[in-house]
Design an enzyme around this catalytic site. Sequence first.
Site, PDB file in Angstrom:
ATOM      1  N   GLY A  12       0.789  -1.231   0.000  1.00 42.65           N
ATOM      2  CA  GLY A  12       0.000   0.000   0.000  1.00 42.65           C
ATOM      3  C   GLY A  12       0.815   1.270   0.000  1.00 42.65           C
ATOM      4  N   SER A  13       2.061   1.225  -0.497  1.00 40.72           N
ATOM      5  CA  SER A  13       2.830   2.478  -0.503  1.00 40.72           C
ATOM      6  C   SER A  13       2.235   3.469  -1.515  1.00 40.72           C
ATOM      7  CB  SER A  13       4.323   2.226  -0.778  1.00 40.72           C
ATOM      8  OG  SER A  13       4.524   1.800  -2.090  1.00 40.72           O
ATOM      9  N   ASN A  14       1.685   2.965  -2.607  1.00 38.78           N
ATOM     10  CA  ASN A  14       1.034   3.881  -3.565  1.00 38.78           C
ATOM     11  C   ASN A  14      -0.281   4.415  -3.017  1.00 38.78           C
ATOM     12  OD1 ASN A  14       2.494   4.164  -6.291  1.00 38.78           O
ATOM     13  ND2 ASN A  14       2.745   2.001  -5.758  1.00 38.78           N
ATOM     14  N   LYS A  65     -15.528 -14.926 -11.132  1.00 37.43           N
ATOM     15  CA  LYS A  65     -15.064 -13.534 -11.105  1.00 37.43           C
ATOM     16  C   LYS A  65     -16.260 -12.591 -11.261  1.00 37.43           C
ATOM     17  CE  LYS A  65     -11.272 -12.360 -13.510  1.00 37.43           C
ATOM     18  NZ  LYS A  65     -10.255 -11.579 -12.783  1.00 37.43           N
ATOM     19  N   ARG A  91      -4.775  -8.832  -9.737  1.00 41.19           N
ATOM     20  CA  ARG A  91      -5.892  -9.630 -10.232  1.00 41.19           C
ATOM     21  C   ARG A  91      -6.426  -8.935 -11.494  1.00 41.19           C
ATOM     22  NH1 ARG A  91      -8.552 -13.470  -7.527  1.00 41.19           N
ATOM     23  NH2 ARG A  91      -7.325 -13.191  -5.650  1.00 41.19           N
ATOM     24  N   LEU A  92      -6.692  -9.723 -12.535  1.00 39.28           N
ATOM     25  CA  LEU A  92      -7.221  -9.110 -13.765  1.00 39.28           C
ATOM     26  C   LEU A  92      -8.649  -8.636 -13.536  1.00 39.28           C
ATOM     27  CD1 LEU A  92      -6.085 -11.468 -16.688  1.00 39.28           C
ATOM     28  CD2 LEU A  92      -5.319  -9.129 -16.202  1.00 39.28           C
ATOM     29  N   ILE A  93      -8.987  -7.503 -14.130  1.00 34.62           N
ATOM     30  CA  ILE A  93     -10.355  -6.979 -14.043  1.00 34.62           C
ATOM     31  C   ILE A  93     -11.159  -7.593 -15.193  1.00 34.62           C
ATOM     32  CG2 ILE A  93     -11.772  -4.879 -14.098  1.00 34.62           C
ATOM     33  CD1 ILE A  93      -9.909  -4.966 -11.660  1.00 34.62           C
ATOM     34  N   ASN A 107      -4.149   1.778 -13.870  1.00 33.55           N
ATOM     35  CA  ASN A 107      -3.188   0.877 -13.226  1.00 33.55           C
ATOM     36  C   ASN A 107      -1.813   1.520 -13.278  1.00 33.55           C
ATOM     37  OD1 ASN A 107      -2.169  -1.586 -12.116  1.00 33.55           O
ATOM     38  ND2 ASN A 107      -1.454  -2.191 -14.146  1.00 33.55           N
ATOM     39  N   HIS A 109       2.288   0.383 -13.156  1.00 36.09           N
ATOM     40  CA  HIS A 109       3.109  -0.816 -13.329  1.00 36.09           C
ATOM     41  C   HIS A 109       4.585  -0.408 -13.314  1.00 36.09           C
ATOM     42  CE1 HIS A 109       3.997  -4.909 -14.463  1.00 36.09           C
ATOM     43  NE2 HIS A 109       4.862  -4.423 -15.341  1.00 36.09           N
TER      44      HIS A 109
HETATM   45  C1  GAR Z   1       3.828  -1.242  -7.275  1.00 39.79           C
HETATM   46  O1  GAR Z   1       5.206  -1.206  -7.581  1.00 39.79           O
HETATM   47  C2  GAR Z   1       3.017  -1.367  -8.548  1.00 39.79           C
HETATM   48  O2  GAR Z   1       3.603  -0.706  -9.626  1.00 39.79           O
HETATM   49  C3  GAR Z   1       3.008  -2.860  -8.748  1.00 39.79           C
HETATM   50  O3  GAR Z   1       2.802  -3.375  -7.467  1.00 39.79           O
HETATM   51  C4  GAR Z   1       3.478  -2.536  -6.528  1.00 39.79           C
HETATM   52  C5  GAR Z   1       2.556  -2.285  -5.360  1.00 39.79           C
HETATM   53  O4  GAR Z   1       3.244  -1.641  -4.324  1.00 39.79           O
HETATM   54  N1  GAR Z   1       1.978  -3.250  -9.660  1.00 39.79           N
HETATM   55  C6  GAR Z   1       2.117  -4.229 -10.564  1.00 39.79           C
HETATM   56  O5  GAR Z   1       3.110  -4.915 -10.657  1.00 39.79           O
HETATM   57  C7  GAR Z   1       0.909  -4.406 -11.487  1.00 39.79           C
HETATM   58  N2  GAR Z   1       1.187  -5.389 -12.471  1.00 39.79           N
HETATM   59  P1  GAR Z   1       2.488  -0.938  -3.126  1.00 39.79           P
HETATM   60  O6  GAR Z   1       1.530  -1.975  -2.526  1.00 39.79           O
HETATM   61  O7  GAR Z   1       3.566  -0.580  -2.159  1.00 39.79           O
HETATM   62  O8  GAR Z   1       1.753   0.240  -3.673  1.00 39.79           O
END
Ligand code: GAR
Length: 192
Positions: A12-14, A65, A91-93, A107, A109
């Site tokens: 959850g840092s984002n 799903k 998880r794919l939407i 999203n 990435h």
């Molecule tokens: C992030 O680096 C995001 O870009 C990646 O998961 C991490 C979640 O970090 N997402 C993917 O790889 C999507 N395919 P967080 O939980 O610390 O936000």
Amino acid sequence: MMKLAVFASGTGSNFDAIVHAIQNGELDAEVTMLVCDRVGAPVIEKAQNYEIDTIVFSANVYESKAQYEEALLKDCRERGIDYIILAGFMRLIGPTLLEPYRNRILNIHPSLLPAFPGKDAIGQAFDQQVKITGVTVHFVDEGMDTGPIIEQEAVRIEDGDTKDDVVRKIQAIEHKLYPSVIRTLKIKEESI
Ligand code: GAR
């Protein structure tokens, strides 16, 4: 005010970065709801500390799903969610959410898509010894880490960087880029 539902599965840092941007006045929006598909994920405690409405579900208790996405769609509709923000949601939407929320699901990435989609994109880039990787924010479609790209930022992998160094550089960019892209979104008139 633009209402966001953040979908996350992990640390959850984002999620944190988006909430901080709102609290600091850098982003005019509200994180109305967190949706998490992993019981015990650290992001849940973060949302609870902020007193953000949190929905935790286990996909395997549903028959399909479509069934759990119906439930999530109802949750989003009831709260008037404008955009769904995937932040480490692994998880794919499916079409049940994608059709009503087309061009309203984002999203992030940790690579310069279309390079290194899927899991552990940073590890993939590191193992391939690329010199440049980065971060992509895109609209979500049916595919894994596909869909129209909104913004990208590059990160250089220097000689001697460890994988942890690259993770730190990528995260620092993600935490700025995601709020700044969300800031450009507009509330749409059409209801979901
Ligand atoms: C992030 O680096 C995001 O870009 C990646 O998961 C991490 C979640 O970090 N997402 C993917 O790889 C999507 N395919 P967080 O939980 O610390 O936000």
